[in-house]
Design an enzyme around this catalytic site. Structure first.
Site, mmCIF file in Angstrom:
data_model
loop_
_atom_site.group_PDB
_atom_site.id
_atom_site.type_symbol
_atom_site.label_atom_id
_atom_site.label_comp_id
_atom_site.label_asym_id
_atom_site.label_seq_id
_atom_site.Cartn_x
_atom_site.Cartn_y
_atom_site.Cartn_z
ATOM 1 N N GLY A 1 0.813 -1.216 0.000
ATOM 2 C CA GLY A 1 0.000 0.000 0.000
ATOM 3 C C GLY A 1 0.845 1.263 0.000
ATOM 4 N N LEU A 2 2.111 1.159 -0.459
ATOM 5 C CA LEU A 2 2.984 2.343 -0.481
ATOM 6 C C LEU A 2 3.333 2.747 -1.919
ATOM 7 C CD1 LEU A 2 5.367 1.424 2.496
ATOM 8 C CD2 LEU A 2 3.341 2.883 2.549
ATOM 9 N N ASP B 1 -1.468 8.450 -6.482
ATOM 10 C CA ASP B 1 -0.131 7.881 -6.277
ATOM 11 C C ASP B 1 0.874 8.444 -7.284
ATOM 12 O OD1 ASP B 1 -1.691 6.441 -4.583
ATOM 13 O OD2 ASP B 1 -1.505 4.525 -5.638
HETATM 14 C C1 GLA Z 1 -4.663 2.974 -4.390
HETATM 15 C C2 GLA Z 1 -4.914 3.695 -5.699
HETATM 16 C C3 GLA Z 1 -5.132 5.195 -5.470
HETATM 17 C C4 GLA Z 1 -6.176 5.446 -4.373
HETATM 18 C C5 GLA Z 1 -5.890 4.598 -3.140
HETATM 19 C C6 GLA Z 1 -6.976 4.695 -2.110
HETATM 20 O O1 GLA Z 1 -3.444 3.367 -3.852
HETATM 21 O O2 GLA Z 1 -3.835 3.515 -6.585
HETATM 22 O O3 GLA Z 1 -5.474 5.820 -6.664
HETATM 23 O O4 GLA Z 1 -7.462 5.227 -4.869
HETATM 24 O O5 GLA Z 1 -5.718 3.230 -3.467
HETATM 25 O O6 GLA Z 1 -7.050 5.977 -1.588
#
Ligand code: GLA
Length: 388
Positions: A126-127, A174
């Site tokens: 999640g990074l 991101d």
């Molecule tokens: C992932 C996606 C982002 C965003 C997040 C949740 O990281 O790539 O675009 O939607 O989840 O906030």
């Protein structure tokens, strides 16, 4: 600009491999999001930070129209023609192919290069290791092909490559933060206008990333489901995105929506408000308020948006019980990976050891905590910057 350890590693390997100094070294960061989760694809607000975990590539132009790249992490070499039609496959080369495809569709002239690549953004945590990869590739192409560096455009094209080639329907957060990050600042980004404001991080606190030692599962299908649910509520209201619906409107229409749709929209609408309140709280120096908003965000992601996990909930609870913590929440898409905490600098060591001890005892897993620095977005160093 600061050269990361992966940068030094790829430079050394390039010298050994080619017996010459590379022309460029590019690096692009992963990110942690302080608040504003699942709001980007609803045209809402986010507050991410570019972290000191990056993808680095040492590279030089070559006369051939192809990319020759060696990944130190995967111990894998690839060679991709810039002229032939590309075929889909698996793994990290798909991000490169997706970009080549989108750059060509946008009539950007591409020149060949050879490079050595390595990264230290944890994968699947999640990074945003994928955004770091995309922006590092974009910066490599821009350097070799002599394009003017346009971070917003490159972020948008990278997002498009991920949507269209890799098949992940992500929002733009991101890629934007990996392109636009600023040292010691969070980026307050409006995902509709793509206007951003750099907000300085208070000096007395540190941002801690808490890795639960779990990795995302079922992410793609669950992520796309959430997106569809949000879009269907926006459609019900006849607006472009949930950004355009107020909480009063939503509450008035509760009986016409399914329970799931109501909960999803409830999260997004209030999360947008929390981002705005958080920016104001940072400006006012009210770290207690920032912490409260982070805690509320976590509860909403857990109960309304339903993207948290047992481990994420537990590491957030452990953080809130540890010394010096203003607030904590899961970060990124969810379903495993990392949480983020805002911690008073003077308590950092005690905070870290207490969270690790309590989390590991309860789960039998091994939490990893990174006290991170907010860094610059995708950067390029040329020979003069790195010859020692
Ligand atoms: C992932 C996606 C982002 C965003 C997040 C949740 O990281 O790539 O675009 O939607 O989840 O906030």
């Amino acid at each position: 600009m600061v050269l990361c350890s992966t940068g030094k590693g790829v430079l050394k390997k390039y010298l050994e491999e080619f017996n010459q100094i590379p022309e460029y070294l590019v690096q692009a960061p992963g990110r942690v999001n302080l608040i504003g989760e699942h709001t980007d694809y609803n045209d809402g607000y986010v507050l991410p930070i570019a972290i000191d975990r990056v993808v680095s590539i040492a590279l030089s132009a070559i006369p051939e129209s192809e990319i020759r790249l060696f990944s130190l992490d995967y111990d894998q070499s690839i060679s991709i023609s810039l002229e032939n039609t590309l075929a889909k496959g698996d793994g990290w080369p798909e991000y490169l192919k997706g970009l080549i495809d989108i750059f060509k569709k946008n009539s950007l002239e591409l020149f060949g290069w050879q490079g050595i690549m390595a990264g230290n953004v944890p994968i699947g945590a999640g990074l945003s290791s994928s955004a770091a990869l995309e922006l590092a590739f974009s910066r490599a192409f821009a350097s070799v092909s002599k394009w003017k560096w346009e971070p917003r455009r490159m972020a948008q094209l990278s997002q498009k490559a991920e949507n269209e080639w890799v098949g992940i329907n992500c929002g733009v957060m991101d890629q934007m933060i990996s392109a636009l990050g600023k040292m010691d600042h969070v980026l307050f980004l409006d995902c509709r206008s793509l206007e951003g404001i750099n907000v300085p991080l208070p000096k007395s606190v540190r941002i801690v990333i808490l890795d639960t030692d779990t990795r995302r599962e079922l992410l793609d299908s669950e992520y796309n489901d959430r997106r569809n649910q949000c879009e269907s509520v926006a459609q019900y209201f006849g607006v472009k995105a949930l950004r355009d619906v107020s909480i009063k409107q939503l509450e008035r229409s509760k009986s016409n929506l399914s329970t799931l749709e109501f909960k999803r929209a409830h999260h997004v609408i209030l999360e947008n408000k929390r981002v705005l309140d958080c920016v104001e709280a940072i400006h006012m120096g009210s770290l207690e308020k920032v912490g409260e908003l982070m805690i509320a965000s976590h509860k909403s992601l857990r109960d309304d948006f339903e993207v948290s996990t047992e481990e994420l909930n537990l590491i957030v609870d452990c953080s809130l019980e540890a010394p010096g913590c203003y607030g904590a929440r899961m970060t990124g898409a969810g379903f495993g990976g990392c949480a983020v905490a805002l911690v008073e600098e003077k308590y950092i060591d005690k905070f870290v050891s207490k969270v690790i001890k309590n989390y590991n005892i309860s789960t039998g897993k091994k939490a990893k905590l990174y006290v991170c620095k907010a860094t610059e977005g995708a950067s390029v160093f040329s020979k003069n910057d790195f010859i020692m």
